[in-house]
Structures are given as C-alpha cells and as structure tokens.
Write an enzyme that holds these catalytic residues in place. Structure first.
Site, short mmCIF file in Angstrom:
data_model
loop_
_atom_site.label_atom_id
_atom_site.label_comp_id
_atom_site.label_asym_id
_atom_site.label_seq_id
_atom_site.Cartn_x
_atom_site.Cartn_y
_atom_site.Cartn_z
N ARG A 24 0.80 -1.22 0.00
CA ARG A 24 0.00 0.00 0.00
C ARG A 24 0.84 1.27 0.00
O ARG A 24 0.34 2.33 -0.35
CB ARG A 24 -0.95 0.01 1.20
CG ARG A 24 -2.12 -0.94 1.06
CD ARG A 24 -3.07 -0.81 2.24
NE ARG A 24 -2.44 -1.23 3.48
CZ ARG A 24 -2.41 -2.50 3.90
NH1 ARG A 24 -2.96 -3.45 3.18
NH2 ARG A 24 -1.84 -2.82 5.04
N HIS A 83 8.68 -10.82 -5.09
CA HIS A 83 7.76 -10.23 -6.07
C HIS A 83 7.65 -8.74 -5.81
O HIS A 83 7.42 -8.31 -4.69
CB HIS A 83 6.38 -10.90 -5.96
CG HIS A 83 5.48 -10.61 -7.13
ND1 HIS A 83 5.06 -9.34 -7.43
CD2 HIS A 83 4.95 -11.41 -8.07
CE1 HIS A 83 4.30 -9.39 -8.51
NE2 HIS A 83 4.21 -10.64 -8.93
N TYR A 125 2.94 -4.06 -6.30
CA TYR A 125 1.92 -3.83 -7.32
C TYR A 125 1.72 -2.34 -7.61
O TYR A 125 1.08 -1.98 -8.58
CB TYR A 125 0.58 -4.45 -6.89
CG TYR A 125 0.56 -5.96 -6.99
CD1 TYR A 125 1.04 -6.61 -8.13
CD2 TYR A 125 0.06 -6.74 -5.95
CE1 TYR A 125 1.03 -7.99 -8.23
CE2 TYR A 125 0.04 -8.13 -6.04
CZ TYR A 125 0.52 -8.75 -7.18
OH TYR A 125 0.50 -10.12 -7.27
N HIS A 184 6.25 -6.84 -12.49
CA HIS A 184 5.42 -6.65 -13.68
C HIS A 184 6.03 -5.50 -14.47
O HIS A 184 6.24 -4.42 -13.90
CB HIS A 184 3.99 -6.34 -13.28
CG HIS A 184 3.32 -7.46 -12.56
ND1 HIS A 184 1.99 -7.44 -12.22
CD2 HIS A 184 3.78 -8.66 -12.11
CE1 HIS A 184 1.67 -8.57 -11.60
NE2 HIS A 184 2.74 -9.31 -11.51
N GLU A 229 8.01 -10.27 -15.62
CA GLU A 229 6.95 -11.28 -15.68
C GLU A 229 6.12 -11.06 -16.94
O GLU A 229 5.80 -9.93 -17.30
CB GLU A 229 6.08 -11.13 -14.42
CG GLU A 229 5.00 -12.18 -14.32
CD GLU A 229 4.32 -12.16 -12.94
OE1 GLU A 229 4.94 -11.69 -11.97
OE2 GLU A 229 3.17 -12.63 -12.86
N ASP A 247 4.44 -16.78 -16.19
CA ASP A 247 3.25 -17.13 -15.41
C ASP A 247 2.32 -17.90 -16.33
O ASP A 247 1.93 -17.40 -17.40
CB ASP A 247 2.59 -15.82 -14.92
CG ASP A 247 1.37 -16.07 -14.04
OD1 ASP A 247 0.47 -16.79 -14.49
OD2 ASP A 247 1.32 -15.54 -12.92
N HIS A 263 -1.11 -16.21 -16.96
CA HIS A 263 -0.97 -15.04 -17.82
C HIS A 263 -0.72 -15.46 -19.27
O HIS A 263 -1.30 -14.88 -20.19
CB HIS A 263 0.18 -14.14 -17.35
CG HIS A 263 -0.01 -13.60 -15.96
ND1 HIS A 263 0.95 -12.85 -15.32
CD2 HIS A 263 -1.05 -13.69 -15.08
CE1 HIS A 263 0.51 -12.51 -14.12
NE2 HIS A 263 -0.69 -13.01 -13.95
N HIS A 306 5.65 -19.07 -12.68
CA HIS A 306 4.53 -18.94 -11.75
C HIS A 306 3.51 -19.98 -12.17
O HIS A 306 3.00 -19.94 -13.29
CB HIS A 306 3.90 -17.54 -11.82
CG HIS A 306 4.66 -16.52 -11.04
ND1 HIS A 306 4.39 -15.18 -11.12
CD2 HIS A 306 5.66 -16.65 -10.14
CE1 HIS A 306 5.21 -14.52 -10.32
NE2 HIS A 306 5.99 -15.39 -9.71
N ASP A 321 -6.50 -11.66 -15.95
CA ASP A 321 -5.54 -12.17 -14.96
C ASP A 321 -6.32 -12.75 -13.78
O ASP A 321 -6.50 -12.09 -12.77
CB ASP A 321 -4.65 -10.99 -14.53
CG ASP A 321 -3.56 -11.41 -13.58
OD1 ASP A 321 -3.47 -12.61 -13.25
OD2 ASP A 321 -2.78 -10.54 -13.15
N HIS A 325 -6.32 -16.08 -11.50
CA HIS A 325 -5.66 -17.34 -11.15
C HIS A 325 -6.68 -18.36 -10.61
O HIS A 325 -7.64 -17.99 -9.94
CB HIS A 325 -4.60 -17.11 -10.07
CG HIS A 325 -3.52 -16.17 -10.50
ND1 HIS A 325 -2.41 -15.92 -9.74
CD2 HIS A 325 -3.38 -15.41 -11.61
CE1 HIS A 325 -1.63 -15.05 -10.37
NE2 HIS A 325 -2.21 -14.72 -11.50
N GLU A 360 0.75 -19.33 -7.11
CA GLU A 360 0.06 -18.10 -6.65
C GLU A 360 -1.43 -18.33 -6.81
O GLU A 360 -2.15 -17.52 -7.39
CB GLU A 360 0.44 -16.91 -7.54
CG GLU A 360 1.85 -16.43 -7.47
CD GLU A 360 2.10 -15.33 -8.49
OE1 GLU A 360 1.55 -15.38 -9.59
OE2 GLU A 360 2.85 -14.40 -8.15
ZN LIG Z 1 -1.63 -12.87 -12.18
ZN LIG Z 2 3.09 -11.26 -10.63
#
Ligand SMILES: [Zn+2]
Ligand SMILES: [Zn+2]
Length: 384
Positions: free
Chosen positions: A81, A113, A116, A209, A245, A279, A282, A316, A329, A331, A361
């Site tokens: 965050r 990782h 985000y 990413h 990724e 991944d 993905h 991944h 995306d 999973h 993941e």
């Molecule tokens: Zn993903």
């Molecule tokens: Zn990722």
C-alpha cells in the site's frame, strides 16, 4: 496470500506418526520428513513452492515455505500500500538469511515479487503530488462549470459541489493514479529500494510486472521507459537479476507477448542482470495454448525462439479461471481451471524447467491449499 495450511500439515504429520507423539518428537519427525522430501526433490531438480506471507517478520516466510513442504518460495518485500517503507531492519535481514541456510533453501530458489504499486513504464512523470491534485481538482471543476455555464444559477452550485466531489473521487482507485502524477519517478525509486532489499536479504532474483502505457503512450515508448528504469536501478544497486513477468494482455499492460519482453531485454545494458518469469495463467490468457497437447513444449519452444531460454529464471504455476486468450488475470487452483492438470504434469516433467523456482500463486480452497497443491505437483513428477 498468506502462509496457509500450517495446522493441517502438522495434523497430517501427527496422524502419520500415531497422533499422540509429544511436540518435540513430532517436530523432529517433521524435519526428517522435510529433509527426505528435499533430498528427493533435488534428484528431480524441481523446486516447487508458493508465494508466502511476511506477517510477523520477513524471516517468517522461510518458515511458512518449509511448513507447506515447499522447496522454493516467493514473497513481497514490504507493504503493497505504500511507496515509502521503513528501512529493512538489519536484524530481520540476518534472521532471514540464517533461516534460509538452516532450512537449506538456496537463494537461487527464492523469488521476491515487486510491489503492485510500481509502473516503470508509466507516462505519468514530472509533477509533484500537490501539483497533480490541484490540476485534477481544476479539471474536474472546470468541466461541470462549463456545462452549467449556460444555466447561470446552477453554475454557482457547480463551483461548490464539484470540487468536493472531485476530492472524494480521488480516494477511489480509478482516480488514484491521478493523485500520483509522478508514478514513474516513484516506481524508479521503489525499484532501486526493492533491489537493495534483495541484496540485504542475500537474494539474487527480483520479479516484477514490466508496466503499463495506460493507453496514453505507445508500447515502444513504454518499453523504453521500462528498460530505462531497469538500467537506472542496475547502476544504483549490486548484482540482483531483474526478472520481468509475462502479462495476461489485460488493458494496456506491456509484456503479454514474448516479443514485448524481448524488446525490453534488448534495451537493457547489462543483460546478465535481466530475465523472465513465465506465469502460466498469464500466458494462457494472452493466447499461448498450454491446454493443448504438447502446449507446454510449444510455449517453451516459442519462448526460446523469441527471447532465449537462458533468460528463463522462474515459473509462476497458476491455472486460469478465464478461457484461452481472454486477457484476464484470474488465477485458479492447479487442475481446476481452463489450463488443466495435464499441462502441469508436463511442466513438472520438463527438463528445461529444472533448477528454477516454480511458484504457486493460486487462490486455494478448503482441503486444497498450497501444501496440497505442492504435494499434488510433486506426485506428478515421474521418477527418473
Ligand atoms: Zn496474475
Ligand atoms: Zn506477478
């Protein structure tokens, strides 16, 4: 994603040893079981694990990995965050390194990782938060005001209401980016910070990413910015490998196509410090048909041709809730999605994926959490 199935794994072990053993005895047996599993795994050269949580201290990630029977793991390096984080505590870092060597987890099989929040290809640069907020308030205020201009009594209300509304809107995620017009600079700084954390933790790989053009610059411009950010970070930090990724092709993200990953790599000056993490969810969502017979081999052949297998640093392992080419995306647990179990059987028996981290993941479901999915994947490994 957090450390899951601790209790279940312990229970399982207790059942296996009669259920009435005292704590110390059980722990010893568990460690023995883990040791056996690791020795066996090394023979198979497959390092399967999951993305684990860091709640309670970063070293806890190592513990969680072991408890779920993993031979590799992924983790975040801080809060998802905030852009600015407190410096990594030296004691915590050495505790992490100690735990890794105690549990015989090789740093080559640990894949942090990236945050985000980062977008190293962001077109938003050069403005401070305050400037951006003012600009946003102005733009959101001027629009309704121009609309109400023809109806004079309403324009006064417009001036009063819309600045308030626009400020409220800035708290919603869609407007969050507008509050951070300097996302590019912040992302560059965070990339440097995260790579330094990796070094402190004794880790060599760092997965993130690539970025998104947000639809306002071309893919080429976005690629330039991403490569530029990597070069900048490489200059600032010691030898950690930045691992790009592949993406699902959702929105204006870059990296859905192998060719896009290659264009980034081509612009990285030190190519010994760049790699790719594939991944499976993905790739499938981006149109690589892993569900087809021979799909895994075909994807790796294509990757080898377009990018080069020596750049492949990790996988991944995720099934996909969405269909082939859906660009979503989403999973799914192993074998429960549109990719299906046979692709994962091919993955864990693919010699080209030896000795690299294979990280789950997946969302997990009761009775089929990370521990069970790791167990399932190992059970699919054919004896050599
Ligand atoms: Zn993903
Ligand atoms: Zn990722």
């Amino acid at each position: 994603m957090g450390p899951r199935k601790r209790g279940a794994r312990k229970r399982k072990t207790e059942e296996a040893f009669g259920g009435e053993k005292d704590g110390e005895d059980t722990e010893e047996k568990e460690a023995e079981e883990r040791g056996d599993r690791r020795r066996k795994d090394r023979g198979n050269k497959k390092y399967i694990g999951a993305h684990v949580g860091i709640q309670g201290g970063i070293w806890k990630a190592v513990e969680s990995c072991t408890e779920m029977g993993g031979s590799s793991f992924a983790l975040f390096l801080g809060s998802q965050r905030s852009w600015k984080r407190p410096a990594l505590d030296q004691t915590a870092a050495s505790k992490f390194r100690e735990q890794c060597s105690l549990q015989e987890l090789d740093p080559a099989h640990i894949l942090p990782h990236g945050s985000y929040l980062m977008n190293c290809g962001s077109p938003k640069e050069g403005l401070s938060d305050t400037d951006g907020c003012l600009l946003q308030i102005l733009s959101l205020t001027l629009l309704p005001c121009s609309l109400t201009f023809s109806c004079l009594p309403l324009s006064c209300i417009g001036y009063l209401i819309f600045p308030t509304v626009s400020c409220l809107l800035t708290t919603s995620s869609g407007f969050c980016a507008m509050l951070h017009p300097d996302v590019f600079e912040k992302s560059q700084a965070l990339l440097v910070d995260e790579l330094s954390r990796c070094s402190l933790l004794g880790l060599n790989l760092y997965n993130f990413h690539p970025g998104s053009s947000l639809g306002s610059i071309t893919t080429e411009q976005c690629v330039d910015k991403i490569a530029g950010s990597i070069n900048h970070a490489h200059q600032q930090t010691p030898a950690v490998v930045t691992v790009l990724e592949n993406m699902s092709g959702q929105g204006s993200t870059v990296g859905g196509k192998f060719s896009e990953l290659k264009s980034i790599i081509d612009k990285v000056r030190d190519q010994t410090r760049v790699g790719v993490c594939l991944d499976t969810c993905h790739a499938f969502a981006a149109g690589y048909d892993l569900a087809a017979e021979g799909g895994v081999k075909a994807m790796l052949d294509e990757f080898d041709q377009e990018v080069g297998l020596h750049y492949l640093k990790a996988i991944h392992l995720n099934d996909s809730k969405g269909k082939l080419g859906c660009n979503l995306d989403r999973h799914e647990d192993i074998g429960k999605g549109h990719i299906g179990i046979s692709a994962f059987r091919d993955i864990v028996n693919e010699p080209r994926l030896d000795n690299i981290p294979l990280i789950l993941e997946t969302p997990g479901r009761p009775g089929f959490e990370y521990a069970e999915q790791i167990e399932l994947l190992y059970s699919l490994c054919e004896k050599k």
